[in-house]
Design an enzyme around this catalytic site. Structure first.
Site, short mmCIF file in Angstrom:
data_model
loop_
_atom_site.label_atom_id
_atom_site.label_comp_id
_atom_site.label_asym_id
_atom_site.label_seq_id
_atom_site.Cartn_x
_atom_site.Cartn_y
_atom_site.Cartn_z
N ASP A 213 148.10 65.27 39.59
CA ASP A 213 147.72 64.59 40.83
C ASP A 213 148.88 64.59 41.84
O ASP A 213 150.03 64.33 41.45
CB ASP A 213 147.34 63.15 40.48
CG ASP A 213 146.73 62.41 41.64
OD1 ASP A 213 145.69 62.85 42.15
OD2 ASP A 213 147.30 61.36 42.04
N GLU A 265 147.76 69.82 42.09
CA GLU A 265 147.07 69.45 43.32
C GLU A 265 148.13 69.37 44.41
O GLU A 265 149.05 68.57 44.33
CB GLU A 265 146.40 68.09 43.18
CG GLU A 265 145.53 67.78 44.37
CD GLU A 265 145.47 66.33 44.75
OE1 GLU A 265 144.53 65.94 45.45
OE2 GLU A 265 146.37 65.56 44.37
#
Ligand code: NOJ
Length: 559
Positions: A213, A265
């Site tokens: 993330d 990401e």
């Protein structure tokens, strides 16, 4: 003579990974929220779809301030989703079906309920406990102003002031996202030690990889300077130390057999993304340039070529993704008249998490079908988001009282946030909750008119979106070329995308022609004699040559 075994291609280089948003997939215990048992119950559907792996958005212990992207215990499952035993069963159930299972991993910030943050609050200014986060005194005479002018991605200032243990107003802490998500100080050695240990915990249980993330945001400028536009200064080059973190993660992944992987990401430009994909760092990165491309050949072409070029410099495959849990669903995006209004701007880098605006869903559905064939043909790894295969649109008319995304609150109720792409999956039946749950009180309400979109309704319909995905995924497994090799662009009519993928011999290649215009386009001369094997427009006959590709549609052709 014994031959050395042929080199095998790691599975993640050309996989199709299916993202499951656990809250919204399937609810086994009638609390209105999806859970791990619900996923196990529907795993045959996932395997049948023909994907290679799943990625679960976060299921670790969390107060759910950002629906799991605020982790309080990285080594356990949140009770809302189940138990560690359920996770072990899910891992076994995936592997029994030949599916890999990957987890979301959230290193940039913890939950405010994480024991480290509680200890930091209790320990006071200057303490070693506070050093694991970014605490700073405020500005102004009484320290009443935030330490700098950086804005949170979710809206509002990215600093929150705390009350010190003695009851006085005290220091401020930094959060790139919501106040419930304090950012960790990755310059502190405890942080790397803890997170590498967490990776080992899950790898030892059989997890095949991770989605990292906001992976490029770990290193903020420690001087926290004011900026002209309030955007944070995040360092991503070698000098910042961020790549040493990913090298350490790589070494942990490599301690385990079976090609364990990580996808990052990041909304950075292709060249910066490629830095994270050097051979001793991560494996894949989401290609958000492709996600953000508007419905025209020039933008889609540019997104493909720039990502391929940047990644080839470091030998990494590219990923292809149109939909995820942060982005207005592509059925809705492609159906909005971007050429006129530009209302929908998907993707993290835009900082725009909002839906809303007008969309022609029938047109968007037609275009989504066309895009699916491009997505699944391009060489590299494709990511699908649950419900994409059903052609779900964004739900932009949720009542305000139902909105849950922290973006809604943080933007002062000006941005509706991402709930519209997170509606529970419609499995079967004629009315909400469409077999998602035994309660009609689902965590987000489901539209009453989704009966034609359920998995059951689409299953045996040859023209359904689900059938298109299942057929395309089956062909991807059985036919050479798909998802492999190099892209060669073909000369085509203006505004039409035409390319071949696959190996060096003509037989091993497949052509994709995508016509994003209204008028039909001729099939390019180079592949005019090739036979259509799959078309996004149900009216195009497959099995032989086709003269033209209808507007807003695509076709796969083989020699
Ligand atoms: C990116 C995730 O995809 C998004 O859902 C989340 O809100 C932020 N990171 C913060 O963790």
């Amino acid at each position: 003579m014994t031959q050395p075994p042929p080199p095998t291609t790691p599975w993640w280089r050309d996989a199709v990974v299916y993202q499951i948003y656990p809250r919204s997939f399937a609810d086994s215990n009638a609390d209105g929220v999806g859970d791990l048992r619900g996923i196990i119950d529907h795993l045959d559907y996932v395997a049948d779809l023909g994907v290679d792996a799943i990625w679960l958005s976060p299921v670790m212990v969390s107060p759910q301030a950002d629906h799991g992207y605020d982790v309080a215990d990285y080594r356990d499952i949140d009770p809302i989703f189940g138990t560690l035993a359920d996770m072990d069963d899910l891992i076994t159930a995936c592997h029994a079906r030949g599916l890999r299972i990957t987890l979301d991993f959230v290193p940039n910030h913890t939950s405010e309920a994480h024991p480290w943050f509680a200890a930091a609050l209790a320990a006071g200014p200057g303490s070693p406990e506070r050093a694991r986060y970014h605490f700073r005194p405020g500005r102004g005479e009484e320290g009443e102003l935030p330490p700098n002018n950086w804005r949170s991605v979710f809206g509002g200032p990215s600093w929150t002031r705390i009350i010190e243990p003695d009851g006085s107003p005290g220091e401020w802490y930094y959060h790139l996202f919501a106040p419930e998500q304090p950012d960790l100080n990755w310059q502190h050695p405890d942080v790397l030690a803890e997170f590498t240990d967490v990776l080992r915990f899950w790898l030892a249980r059989g997890i095949d990889g991770f989605r990292m993330d906001v992976s490029d945001a770990l290193m903020k400028d420690p001087a926290f300077p004011d900026t002209d536009d309030g955007k944070p200064v995040i360092n991503k080059d070698d000098a910042s130390g961020v790549h040493d973190i990913y090298r350490a993660f790589r070494r942990v992944l490599d301690e385990f057999d079976g090609d364990r992987m990580a996808v990052i990401e990041t909304g950075a430009d292709p060249a910066t993304v490629a830095l994270f994909l050097r051979p001793d760092e991560m494996n894949l990165a989401f290609n958000f340039g492709f996600t953000r491309a508007h419905w025209n050949a020039a933008e889609i072409h540019a997104a493909i070529t720039s990502a391929l070029a940047a990644n080839s410099d470091v030998g990494a495959p590219t990923t292809w993704v149109t939909d995820n849990h942060d982005t207005v669903r592509s059925v809705t995006r492609y159906g909005s008249d971007l050429r006129l209004a530009g209302e929908y701007v998907p993707g993290l880098a835009s900082g725009d998490y909002s839906g809303g605006g007008h969309s022609d869903v029938a047109l968007g559905t037609r275009r989504h079908r066309a895009m699916a064939l491009l997505l699944l043909a391009l060489p590299g790894t494709a990511y699908l988001y649950n419900g994409q295969e059903l052609g779900l649109p964004n739900v932009d008319d949720l009542p305000e009282s139902a909105l849950q995304d922290p973006v809604w609150l943080r933007s002062g109720h000006t941005e509706r946030g991402r709930d519209g792409c997170r509606i529970p999956m419609p499995w079967a039946g004629q009315a909400p909750p469409f077999a998602f749950s035994a309660t009609a009180d689902t965590w987000l309400p489901m539209p009453a008119n989704w009966q034609h979109l359920t998995a059951a309704a689409q299953r045996d319909d040859p023209d359904a979106m689900l059938t298109l995905y299942r057929t395309a995924l089956a062909l991807r497994k059985s036919q050479p070329g798909l998802g492999d090799g190099e892209v060669h662009w073909l000369e085509s009519a203006p505004g039409v995308l035409a390319l071949t993928v696959g190996g060096d011999t003509p037989d091993s290649r497949l052509a994709v022609v995508l016509n994003p215009n209204v008028a039909p386009a001729p099939v390019p001369a180079a592949v005019a004699s090739w036979a259509a094997v799959l078309a996004s427009d149900p009216d195009v006959r497959v099995g032989g040559a086709v003269a033209e590709v209808p507007g807003d549609s695509s076709v796969w052709l083989r020699p």
